[in-house]
Write an enzyme that holds these catalytic residues in place. Structure first.
Site, PDB file in Angstrom:
ATOM      1  N   GLY A 268      -0.815 -11.098  -9.302  1.00  0.00           N
ATOM      2  CA  GLY A 268      -0.600 -11.698  -7.985  1.00  0.00           C
ATOM      3  C   GLY A 268      -1.822 -11.628  -7.090  1.00  0.00           C
ATOM      4  N   MET A 270      -5.151  -8.593  -5.488  1.00  0.00           N
ATOM      5  CA  MET A 270      -5.829  -7.308  -5.642  1.00  0.00           C
ATOM      6  C   MET A 270      -6.412  -6.835  -4.316  1.00  0.00           C
ATOM      7  SD  MET A 270      -6.717  -4.881  -7.623  1.00  0.00           S
ATOM      8  CE  MET A 270      -7.528  -3.470  -6.907  1.00  0.00           C
ATOM      9  N   HIS A 304       1.498  -6.772   1.329  1.00  0.00           N
ATOM     10  CA  HIS A 304       1.337  -5.703   0.341  1.00  0.00           C
ATOM     11  C   HIS A 304      -0.139  -5.328   0.172  1.00  0.00           C
ATOM     12  CE1 HIS A 304       2.472  -3.545  -3.423  1.00  0.00           C
ATOM     13  NE2 HIS A 304       1.236  -3.860  -3.763  1.00  0.00           N
ATOM     14  N   GLU A 305      -0.961  -6.315  -0.057  1.00  0.00           N
ATOM     15  CA  GLU A 305      -2.387  -6.006  -0.299  1.00  0.00           C
ATOM     16  C   GLU A 305      -3.016  -5.433   0.971  1.00  0.00           C
ATOM     17  OE1 GLU A 305      -2.946  -6.007  -3.326  1.00  0.00           O
ATOM     18  OE2 GLU A 305      -1.353  -7.368  -3.956  1.00  0.00           O
TER      19      GLU A 305
END
Ligand code: B3K
Ligand code: ZN
Length: 881
Positions: A268, A270, A304-305
């Site tokens: 997805g 990084m 999230h990242e």
């Protein structure tokens, strides 16, 4: 070639490195077909580690071009270099020294997409978990933290944009049309967070003022002409930054934060420090090309990242066994963000569905492992649903057990105590113990014991005394991971619902501690007694799915139906209905497998109708509540000797029965929910579309004709409605002229957008019919198909293997054979992708004997194939046990 053959690495063998790398000074010269990397490592022996040790740096398919110590070239008797190792002897006994290493790379040939590679002409990197060693020799492990200064040089017309981690330091022109940029990252980081990007990119720029008043320059880079499609991602980024400040007190720390969207990417996204690299699927959106699910996905992955900046980057993992320390915690944080931004109940429902669809099968099959594994052969195979999603559940239980304030106090202490550290799960838990005084030794078993615990609940009501007695038992079956089966600490949220709705006030006595609405079950068995009840209440148990367990309870059907209507906890209204539907379909499939008709009972269609029409409920929640469980979920409930054809037949029958019974209602709903005016991706509008499209599925099944779906496809002004209609056509009316025409028109309309063409491949691959295999095989020869692009490979091979139980599990084994052949082809290019796709075989042991035999044989064939990668072999061999 990789010479390491995947020897097991064990947590118990952990040793700190013998050397430290304080600083990395790297020059990267980019040319077509060749990249020259020259890095100077400022190193020192780790104090107290003795002087005997020689230095061993990791590599992977590397070629050493030069080596010097403190400015002088090293003679060949002082070192030994192979593609995956560089050994250097006679290093200074004390003090700092500088080791200069030159390597040469060919990113165009890097099909593994690990290390430095090229995607659509753009140079980019992926280093987690062990990709940095494909760029230069290094102590490529998360507990070696260094500051970095990176100088990039390239042709200005080919790569006007030059990016790396940290803050921009210098930039300028060079002879021959080349230019350079220097980036400085002052925060010590492990090598897996290193990144560089160079190319001719478009940018969407913005800025963010932090709580303490610092301005951060934000940028989202895309391929040419795509930057306008990053607006929603930018908005999500700014909301994430604000949320982390208010909810967790975490501020961003650099002057710039950049996101780059790349079209060839193994996963997805990084979280590289200050320079997140994304699969473009999680950045680029517009209503004509993206569904509401895509919008939600972008929001989640962006958040999230970004959240990793504190949980992962500022505090990283000591070793890869601690992966859940950053991943489980960060998934928990992104879930909380979505819950705050959208609907908390709906978010918890989708999270629970996802957990049951992915993590439960993993935890109940041959690929089972604890949230913190104790050994691995290939770490990339442990970026699993167990580490991520169950890891997040464990953090959530911690919050439930400690309360929101206790949890926040523990998190604050964690950030304060471990900032700049490479930490462990033990470090993490100790912060919560120290902040709250609570002993978490038993709770820690969640990290060590694999498997889904079973929670059995029995209730007994004595009307004469007005007394309800609850008996709770927990058990854990030993599974493939062979970890312990000790009782765990289960927080069980509950309520007693009165016959007119609403929670009753009743304080129990008994052998388990109860705090507010949470039973703290620590024993194998506990009994709770509630007194003074005028009538038998409805027991609403495991609210919010407060522990990731399999619940066993002889719930009376009328209780379920009542709770589906009355439960004041919206999550448990969904649970009551979803469990009822799951069991109805499980029993129906078993009956059909035995050659009997499935009898579902009229109350199912009635409760679906009542829920669908309940205007007091958020449409998004109604959509979740009335959607039938997936075939995979039904199969899991059947547990053994599953016949996927019977599962499909039962589900299709119930869809038709409900559709017919409630046709009028669904048709009215569709009218009422149709929107006028411009498309908006907000959660409320998305919820209305979701409900309308679930209704479309039922209505089409009732009519047995593709007309309604075909009409919606023609008139829709957004991808959500268009794709929902196409899905109904492919699932319910495969091969019919309307469906074929729709697929052709969809292709023509979107042929220039790879993200939509991925959807076009995927929707055909999941059509639940035996004949789909022929279609999929033909699509593999389509001009737009390639195994080299991971999104495209996943869209056809992955969707077929993981999303089409009927065709993949064809009784003749042809589905397995086709997938196995594709896996072998992918493995030659991209082993990590092949290994990931191979996990589709993980539930083969639960199938009926004929299919089980077919799957077993194909796994044997795969295992015996010559030259398969360590990655693929690891999954195949574990799946066979
Ligand atoms: N940390 C990365 C995943 C890396 C996977 C390596 N095989 C993305 C994420 O979880 O945020
Ligand atoms: Zn992550």
């Amino acid at each position: 070639m990789r010479t390491d053959q995947g020897q097991p690495i064990r947590l118990e063998d952990y040793q700190p490195a013998d050397f430290l790398i304080h600083h990395v000074d790297m020059t990267v010269q980019l040319f077509d077909g060749r990249v020259e990397i020259d890095s100077v490592l400022e190193m020192e022996r780790r104090p107290g580690r003795g002087t005997a040790a020689l230095l061993e740096l990791e590599g992977d398919e590397l070629e050493l071009a030069s080596l010097a110590l403190d400015g002088s070239p090293l003679s060949t008797d002082r070192y030994h270099a192979t593609p995956d190792r560089l050994r250097v002897e006679g290093l200074p006994a004390s003090g700092r020294f500088r080791l200069a290493i030159g390597t040469r790379l060919a990113p165009e040939d890097n099909t593994k997409l690990m290390g430095l590679y090229r995607s659509s002409g753009i140079w980019c990197t992926q280093c987690e978990a062990e990709g940095f060693r494909r760029i230069t020799y290094f102590l490529d492990r998360p507990d070696v933290l260094s500051t970095y200064r990176v100088r990039l040089e390239a042709d200005r017309s080919q790569a006007p944009v030059l990016l790396s981690n940290g803050n921009p330091a210098e930039a300028g022109d060079l002879p021959d049309g080349r230019h350079f940029a220097v980036w400085d990252d002052p925060f010590p980081k492990p090598s897996y967070l290193f990144a560089l990007v160079a190319g001719d990119l478009d940018v969407l720029s913005d800025s963010f003022r932090t709580l303490s008043g610092r301005d951060v320059a934000l940028a989202i880079y895309t391929e040419k002409g795509q930057a306008g499609r990053a607006a929603y991602a930018m908005d999500a980024l700014k909301r994430s930054m604000r949320w982390d400040e208010t909810r967790f007190g975490r501020e961003y720390d650099l002057d710039v934060f950049s996101v780059v969207a790349i079209s060839d990417f193994n996963m997805g996204a990084m979280e590289n420090k200050g320079l997140n690299i994304f699969n473009h699927k999680y950045v680029l959106l517009d209503p004509d090309a993206a569904t509401d699910g895509d919008y939600a996905g972008v929001e989640t992955v962006i958040a999230h990242e970004y959240f990793h900046n504190w949980t992962g980057n500022r505090i990283t993992c000591r070793d890869w066994f601690q992966l859940c320390l950053k991943e489980g915690l960060t998934v928990y944080r992104d879930q909380e963000f979505s819950a705050d931004e959208r609907s908390r109940a709906v978010k918890r429902i989708t999270t629970t569905r996802n957990l049951k669809a992915h993590q439960f099968p993993e935890d109940q099959g041959p690929l089972q492992h604890p949230v913190r594994p104790e050994q691995y052969r290939e770490i990339n195979n442990f970026y699993t649903s167990t580490v991520y999603d169950k890891g997040a559940e464990v953090v959530r239980m911690l919050e439930t057990i400690l309360g929101r304030d206790g949890f926040r106090a523990g998190m604050d202490l964690y950030f304060e105590r471990h900032d700049g550290d490479a930490a462990t799960i033990e470090d993490f838990l100790r912060c919560f113990e120290d902040a709250t005084g609570k002993d978490l030794a038993q709770f820690a078993l969640w990290y060590h014991q694999a498997g889904t615990p079973t929670l059995t609940v029995e209730d007994d009501f004595d009307p004469a005394r007005g007394r309800l007695t609850l008996t709770l038992r927990q058990s854990l079956q030993p599974g493939a991971a062979r970890t312990g089966t000790e009782p765990m600490y289960l927080p069980v949220r509950f309520g007693l619902v009165g016959h007119n709705g609403g929670d009753l006030e009743a304080r129990p006595t008994g052998t388990a501690e109860v705090v507010d609405d949470v039973i703290h079950l620590r024993e194998r068995e506990a009994t709770l007694v509630f007194e003074g009840l005028s009538a038998r209440p409805y027991l609403s148990i495991l609210r919010d799915f407060s522990a990731p367990v399999t619940l066993r309870m002889d719930e009376r059907r009328e209780d379920r139906l009542a709770l589906a209507r009355l439960d004041p906890a919206p999550f448990n209204r969904w649970r009551a209905l979803s469990d009822l539907l799951g069991e109805t379909l499980r029993d129906g499939a078993r009956a059909m497998q035995a050659g009997r008709p499935a009898a579902f009972g009229p109350d199912v269609a009635s409760i679906i109708a009542a829920t669908a029409a309940d205007e007091a409920l958020d449409p998004a929640l109604r959509a979740e509540a009335i959607a039938l469980p997936s075939e995979t979920e039904i199969a899991r409930l059947i547990e053994r000797d599953v016949d996927p054809d019977a599962v499909h037949a039962a589900r299709t029958a119930l869809l038709g029965e409900i559709g017919t019974h409630d046709a009028r209602l669904f048709s009215d709903l569709r009218e009422r929910l149709s929107h006028a005016g411009a498309f908006s991706p907000d959660a409320a509008s998305a919820g209305r579309r979701a409900l309308r499209n679930v209704a479309l599925g039922y209505l089409s099944a009732a009519e047995g004709r593709p007309d309604v779906a075909a009409r919606q496809l023609e008139t829709a002004d957004n991808m959500t409605d268009r794709f929902a209609a196409l899905a109904v056509l492919c699932q319910q009316f495969p091969g019919q002229p309307e469906t074929e025409a729709a697929l052709a028109a969809f292709y023509t309309r979107h042929r220039h957008d790879p993200l939509v063409i991925d959807k076009w491949f995927a929707i055909q691959a999941v059509s639940p019919h035996a004949g789909t295999l022929d279609r999929v095989a033909a699509l593999a020869g389509h001009a737009d198909f390639t195994l080299r692009n991971p999104n495209r490979a996943r869209s056809l091979v992955g969707s077929f293997a993981a999303g089409n139980p009927v065709a993949f599990n064809r009784a003749d084994g042809e589905g397995y054979r086709w997938v196995a052949d594709r896996l072998l082809a992918i493995d030659k290019l991209n082993p990590q992708l092949a290994a990931r796709l191979a996990t589709s075989f993980r539930s083969w042991q639960s199938l009926e004997p004929a299919r089980r035999e077919q799957a077993k044989n194909i796994l044997k064939t795969l295992s015996e194939s010559n030259g398969i990668s360590v990655d693929l072999r690891d999954i195949v061999d574990r799946s066979r046990t």
